[in-house]
Design an enzyme around this catalytic site. Structure first.
Site, PDB file in Angstrom:
ATOM      1  N   HIS A   1      27.807  -8.910 -23.812  1.00 24.44           N
ATOM      2  CA  HIS A   1      26.689  -8.063 -23.382  1.00 24.44           C
ATOM      3  C   HIS A   1      25.419  -8.882 -23.260  1.00 24.44           C
ATOM      4  CE1 HIS A   1      29.025  -4.589 -23.589  1.00 24.44           C
ATOM      5  NE2 HIS A   1      28.901  -4.300 -24.873  1.00 24.44           N
ATOM      6  N   CYS A  40      35.271 -16.966  -2.753  1.00 25.18           N
ATOM      7  CA  CYS A  40      34.394 -16.146  -3.585  1.00 25.18           C
ATOM      8  C   CYS A  40      34.148 -16.724  -4.978  1.00 25.18           C
ATOM      9  CB  CYS A  40      34.950 -14.729  -3.718  1.00 25.18           C
ATOM     10  SG  CYS A  40      36.477 -14.654  -4.640  1.00 25.18           S
TER      11      CYS A  40
HETATM   12  C1  PEP Z   1      37.460 -16.788  -9.494  1.00 24.12           C
HETATM   13  O1  PEP Z   1      38.362 -16.946 -10.302  1.00 24.12           O
HETATM   14  O2  PEP Z   1      37.029 -17.705  -8.754  1.00 24.12           O
HETATM   15  C2  PEP Z   1      36.810 -15.478  -9.338  1.00 24.12           C
HETATM   16  C3  PEP Z   1      35.926 -15.270  -8.378  1.00 24.12           C
HETATM   17  O3  PEP Z   1      37.168 -14.495 -10.219  1.00 24.12           O
HETATM   18  P1  PEP Z   1      36.586 -14.386 -11.724  1.00 24.12           P
HETATM   19  O4  PEP Z   1      35.464 -15.380 -11.835  1.00 24.12           O
HETATM   20  O5  PEP Z   1      36.142 -12.980 -11.874  1.00 24.12           O
HETATM   21  O6  PEP Z   1      37.776 -14.725 -12.545  1.00 24.12           O
END
Ligand code: PEP
Ligand code: MG
Length: 583
Positions: free
Chosen positions: A219, A532
């Protein structure tokens, strides 16, 4: 406390008290940690210690005093409940309802009949004063949660500790005093920070946080990011050597903490801060209203979001859509598993600002460090190599199916795509698609008409998925590359561990040929391929990715102007070069 040395006491309990723990002094020193909230902070060290770890008065009660002590506890509980109401309201106003909800969860814990029964029982049996009983019961309850090998349970343990402290401060009349006396430009150095610390310190001259314990999903880290306060955590045991009132720099880019910086370093970071502030304004102004999507290369800059506040920020910063909605936060801020309708309305409200834009919602990516306090699976305590993401969803269809129904219903009003996390083999995607079709038929039979076809994409974040990318592309509608996990699994280096961060860093360049291969396979089969992970928002890689041919980026909301600006300039350079060749 995990190491023998205690943090020096500076502010706790009844206000600022002199430093009591002699410690090994360090001179100029660089310490390394993980960046949980980015930015530069320059300030003075302020050690903050938990009132729960201090000794409190211990007094044996006579029989006639027990009832009086009970009433004192009841009054303190009422007072804390009122206080939590106020903090929740203030927090919601300041940074959004989802953050305020943290304190609503604390209210629910404080109203838990089992907790009340434990306090009464201890008081009757121990016959000790209220302060002692509260400290004892809350420590016991905290230990029950914190010793579980599960990040989310640990987080609940932090909520309990936070409540215990709040009650103790109320009982001892030392409520909140420390937090109000934090001097200007303080960098808080603490063993850990609890939610109410982070939120109260915000307007109390705090410029940064360094903690021994901490995780991306704590948090405190989530609040620090929402408040734009740099935070570095976890840091190794050298945190205990940071002297009080020392000058300190937090470099929330590299994770470097510089204690007693030279005046040259100070000047360097001060001018970096000014430059960054100016640059930020420049990026925002230059990219306002700019749409690269309609340009010749059709570049899309989407946002990675976790909360409604992130979605608003993404919209303000000019996102083209939501490239990754991590919904875990929504489920984590609820005390129980939220029912289908609550999730539907919650996500619908959150998505309202981006109603016209495409939105990629990832199915719950649980397991590893992302766990829900209300779910009691032994498998949840496994490592990141265990039952994570799609694997967990396929095992527990009672969690998967309601989510799918919510997303299918939302797709009637929003441009939704479903993203499957942690895919390692094509069967992961095929199995999810089958369940989507079944739920669609079920919704149709319940007269929920106009069900749209929702694209289903695979998140490529394991080396296994890279190896079987051709087959995964055949059963997917789009691909999204999660570089954070892809690097972690490729390098066998936990992304949350400082000790192996060197290996994690090296993984970035190592996976570049894979990224190229994944995009080519996806696009040659007519699929969009988005990137992403954090790499997409790291300017030192954006250009490389652009040159590889990537056109879909999904980055943290605050990074959108910078990334758009860099891409805009790169495209202009490209155009100028083409024109000069034609001439
Ligand atoms: C990743 O693994 O690159 C991703 C975008 O997912 P997270 O960071 O939520 O695991
Ligand atoms: Mg991931």
């Amino acid at each position: 406390m995990q190491c023998g040395t205690k943090l020096p006491t500076e502010g706790e309990g009844r206000g600022l008290v002199p430093k009591v723990q002699p410690m090994k002094r360090i001179k100029r020193r660089q310490i390394h940690g993980i960046v949980l909230s980015a930015g530069i902070a320059i300030g003075t060290v302020f050690h903050y210690r938990d009132i729960l770890t201090r000794e409190v008065e211990r007094r044996q009660l006579s029989s006639s005093e027990i009832h009086t002590e009970y009433l004192r506890i009841q009054n303190a509980v009422d007072h804390v409940l009122e206080d939590l109401d106020e903090i929740s309201r203030d927090t919601s106003k300041k940074i959004g309802r989802d953050h305020g909800a943290i304190f609503d969860v604390q209210k629910e814990i404080l109203n838990d009949p089992m907790l009340k029964a434990d306090i009464e029982k201890e008081l009757r049996e121990q016959r000790l004063n209220a302060e002692h009983i509260i400290r004892r019961v809350f420590r016991l309850w905290e230990n029950r949660f914190s010793t579980l090998d599960n990040q989310e349970m640990k987080e609940r343990g932090h909520d309990i500790a936070d409540l215990g402290r709040h009650l103790l401060r109320t009982l001892t009349g030392s409520e909140g005093n420390v937090l109000r006396q934090v001097p200007e430009n303080s960098v808080i150095v603490a063993e850990r920070l609890l939610p109410s610390d982070t939120i109260r310190m915000e307007d109390k001259n705090v410029v940064g946080f360094v903690t021994f314990q901490g995780g991306r999903n704590s948090h405190a880290a989530i609040l620090a990011r929402a408040l734009n306060i740099p935070m570095i955590s976890p840091v190794d045991t050298s945190i205990y050597e940071i002297p009080s009132r020392a000058k300190i720099i937090l470099d929330g880019q590299s994770g470097e903490i510089i204690v007693h910086p030279t005046s040259r370093l100070l000047r360097k970071f001060e001018s970096l801060m000014i430059q960054r502030r100016r640059a930020k304004n420049k990026w925002i102004n230059a990219t306002k209203g700019v749409c690269l999507r309609s340009g010749p290369r059709g570049i899309v800059v989407n946002a990675n979001v976790s909360t409604p506040g992130d979605i608003r920020k993404a919209k303000d910063h000019g996102c083209d859509g939501i490239g990754l909605y991590r919904v875990e936060q929504f489920y984590m801020s609820s005390k129980d598993m939220p029912p289908e309708d609550r999730v539907y309305h919650g996500l619908k409200d959150a998505l309202w600002p981006v109603k016209e834009m495409p939105v990629t919602i990832r199915l719950l990516d649980l397991g590893g460090d992302k766990v829900l306090p209300h779910l009691d699976f032994p498998e949840q305590m496994e490592s990141v190599l265990g039952l994570r993401g799609v694997r967990l969803l396929l095992k527990y269809e009672n969690i998967l199916r309601p989510q799918i129904r919510v997303l299918l219903r939302l797709a009637n009003e929003f441009k939704i795509q479903i993203l499957v996390p942690m895919v390692s083999v094509p069967d992961d995607v095929i199995a999810i698609r089958k369940i989507i079709e079944e739920e669609k038929r079920r919704l149709k039979s319940q007269n929920i008409n106009d069900l749209k076809t929702v694209p289903v994409g695979a998140m490529v974040e394991t080396p296994a998925a890279v190896v079987s990318i051709k087959e995964i592309v055949e059963c997917s509608d789009f691909i999204s590359i999660g570089t954070n996990d892809l690097i972690q699994y490729t390098m066998a280096a936990d992304r949350e561990k400082v000790s192996v961060s060197k290996y994690y860093e090296m993984g970035h360049q190592l996976i570049i040929p894979w990224l190229d291969e994944i995009r080519k396979v996806a696009e040659s089969n007519g699929l969009d391929c988005s990137i992403c992970g954090e790499m997409a928002g790291d300017p030192s890689y954006t250009m490389q990715l652009l040159e590889l041919g990537f056109r879909h980026f999904s980055v943290a909301p605050q990074l959108i102007p910078r990334i758009k600006y860099d891409i805009m300039n790169a495209l202009q350079r490209e155009r100028r070069m083409t024109q000069s060749v034609i001439r």
